[in-house]
Design a protein around this motif. Structure first.
Motif, short mmCIF file in Angstrom:
data_model
loop_
_atom_site.label_atom_id
_atom_site.label_comp_id
_atom_site.label_asym_id
_atom_site.label_seq_id
_atom_site.Cartn_x
_atom_site.Cartn_y
_atom_site.Cartn_z
N LYS A 50 4.35 -119.41 62.68
CA LYS A 50 4.87 -118.46 61.81
C LYS A 50 6.22 -117.85 62.32
O LYS A 50 7.09 -117.44 61.55
CB LYS A 50 3.72 -117.17 61.94
N GLU A 51 6.41 -117.74 63.61
CA GLU A 51 7.49 -117.15 63.79
C GLU A 51 8.68 -118.02 63.60
O GLU A 51 9.85 -117.37 63.47
CB GLU A 51 7.65 -116.82 65.55
N GLN A 52 8.47 -119.40 63.75
CA GLN A 52 9.51 -120.39 63.34
C GLN A 52 10.00 -120.30 61.99
O GLN A 52 11.12 -120.24 61.68
CB GLN A 52 8.86 -121.54 63.80
N VAL A 53 8.76 -120.28 61.23
CA VAL A 53 9.26 -120.22 59.83
C VAL A 53 9.88 -118.99 59.11
O VAL A 53 10.77 -118.86 58.70
CB VAL A 53 7.84 -120.33 58.99
N MET A 54 9.36 -117.84 59.90
CA MET A 54 9.89 -116.73 59.12
C MET A 54 11.30 -116.34 59.60
O MET A 54 12.10 -115.82 59.12
CB MET A 54 9.13 -115.31 59.76
N ARG A 55 11.68 -117.14 60.93
CA ARG A 55 12.98 -116.80 61.38
C ARG A 55 13.87 -117.74 60.54
O ARG A 55 14.97 -117.25 59.96
CB ARG A 55 13.29 -117.75 62.72
N MET A 56 13.41 -118.79 59.97
CA MET A 56 14.23 -119.61 58.78
C MET A 56 14.33 -119.02 57.51
O MET A 56 15.23 -119.19 56.83
CB MET A 56 13.78 -121.01 58.78
N LEU A 57 13.18 -118.13 57.10
CA LEU A 57 13.18 -117.46 56.08
C LEU A 57 13.35 -115.93 55.87
O LEU A 57 13.02 -115.35 55.29
CB LEU A 57 11.85 -117.69 55.22
#
Length: 329
Positions: free
Chosen positions: A268-275
């Motif tokens: 979640k942390e990785q994805v939300m950083r990209m988005l």
């Protein structure tokens, strides 16, 4: 109103094969044309089960043949995968078929994994010559000079507009040096957006193509009648990005009610950083998000990804986005 354009991922889904994805892309372009979107771009990706735009120039021809006024182009062609002559011939042909409607955005990433890169017969070092290849391509699309031994036919004299795409300072510096329009991929790499725009604008040198800087900002926007519905639709894209980190790229998945059941806290942390710069919500939320993004970046144009699983709901999302943008003051 800031001009709006579309980056279409030409998604293959659990219910739509490659042909269906390509026809949906053309249908989206027809609707976008009526809604006032300026351009629609597709991108070169290889060995990705969920994306049908690998043969990018052919996809552009398919979309352009189904429309009449909207600009159609590449966002982008990964130039190190090709010789500049081949791209000049392809896009010269597109310009001959659809005059005044073709854009050529260029990136230096492979658009794939290392194994597929080798299957493309590309050397990992080919990205090092990207600036020289861009200059060579510009020359091939420009008017032939006396004694020129190799001429792109079609292509020579077409002057197809070239854009530099980027997600770091490298593309910003190159676009500035060559006096080309610049599109930043903040729809998946938001961290360097503001430094890249500042670099591009401060270093820009006027050219025959462009007198002053022109920056287009990529942004994910998913619009629905309510914030709650938009957040649910957004789970399709969130799952796709989660799968990238899992090394499990696949076809697009339908939205789910609770994304927390799909990803781990780390994912979640990785994805939300990209988005991080995504705008998801009702028309009012989208209006406010567009206004804030334009105020922060002074973008000359926004290019929108609306990664909605259902085609009809994706068309609705782009309709709501266009309407919301008209209300931005």
């Amino acid at each position: 109103m800031v001009p709006l354009s579309i980056l279409d991922l030409v998604r293959i889904t659990q219910e739509t094969d490659a042909r269906g994805a390509l026809n949906n892309a053309r249908d989206l372009a027809r609707h976008a044309e009526g809604l006032g979107y300026r351009r629609i771009w597709v991108a070169e990706h290889h060995n990705m089960p969920g994306i049908a735009s690998a043969a990018t120039s052919i996809v552009i021809a398919h979309i352009a043949a189904g429309t009449s006024t909207i600009r159609v182009g590449a966002g982008g062609i990964m130039l190190p995968n090709h010789s500049p002559l081949v791209i000049a011939e392809q896009f010269g042909t597109l310009e001959a078929l659809f005059p005044g409607r073709i854009d050529l955005g260029l990136g230096r990433a492979p658009g794939t994994d290392q194994r597929t890169l080798r299957a493309l017969r590309r050397s990992p070092a080919s990205a090092d010559t990207f600036p020289q290849d861009v200059v060579e391509l510009q020359a091939l699309l420009g008017p032939p000079v006396p004694g020129q031994a190799v001429v792109a036919v079609p292509g020579a004299g077409s002057n197809v507009p070239i854009w530099i795409l980027g997600s770091s300072l490298f593309g910003a510096m190159l676009a500035a040096e060559l006096g080309l329009p610049y599109a930043f991929a903040s729809h998946f790499a938001p961290d360097m957006l503001l430094p890249a725009l500042e670099t591009y604008r401060s270093r820009f040198k006027p050219s025959a193509q462009l007198e002053r800087p022109y920056a287009m900002v990529g942004v994910n926007i998913i619009a629905a009648p309510t914030d709650a519905e938009a957040r649910r639709l957004a789970t399709t894209q969130q799952m796709s990005f989660t799968n990238i980190f899992r090394g499990a790229r696949g076809v697009s998945r339908p939205p789910i009610d609770d994304i927390e059941t799909y990803w781990t806290p780390t994912e979640k942390e990785q994805v939300m950083r990209m988005l991080a710069r995504s705008i998801v919500g009702s028309p009012e939320t989208v209006r406010d998000g567009i206004a804030a993004l334009v105020a922060e970046t002074a973008a000359d144009e926004l290019i929108v990804v609306s990664d909605v699983y259902d085609h009809a709901l994706r068309l609705r999302s782009f309709e709501l986005i266009a309407a919301a943008a008209q209300d931005v003051r």
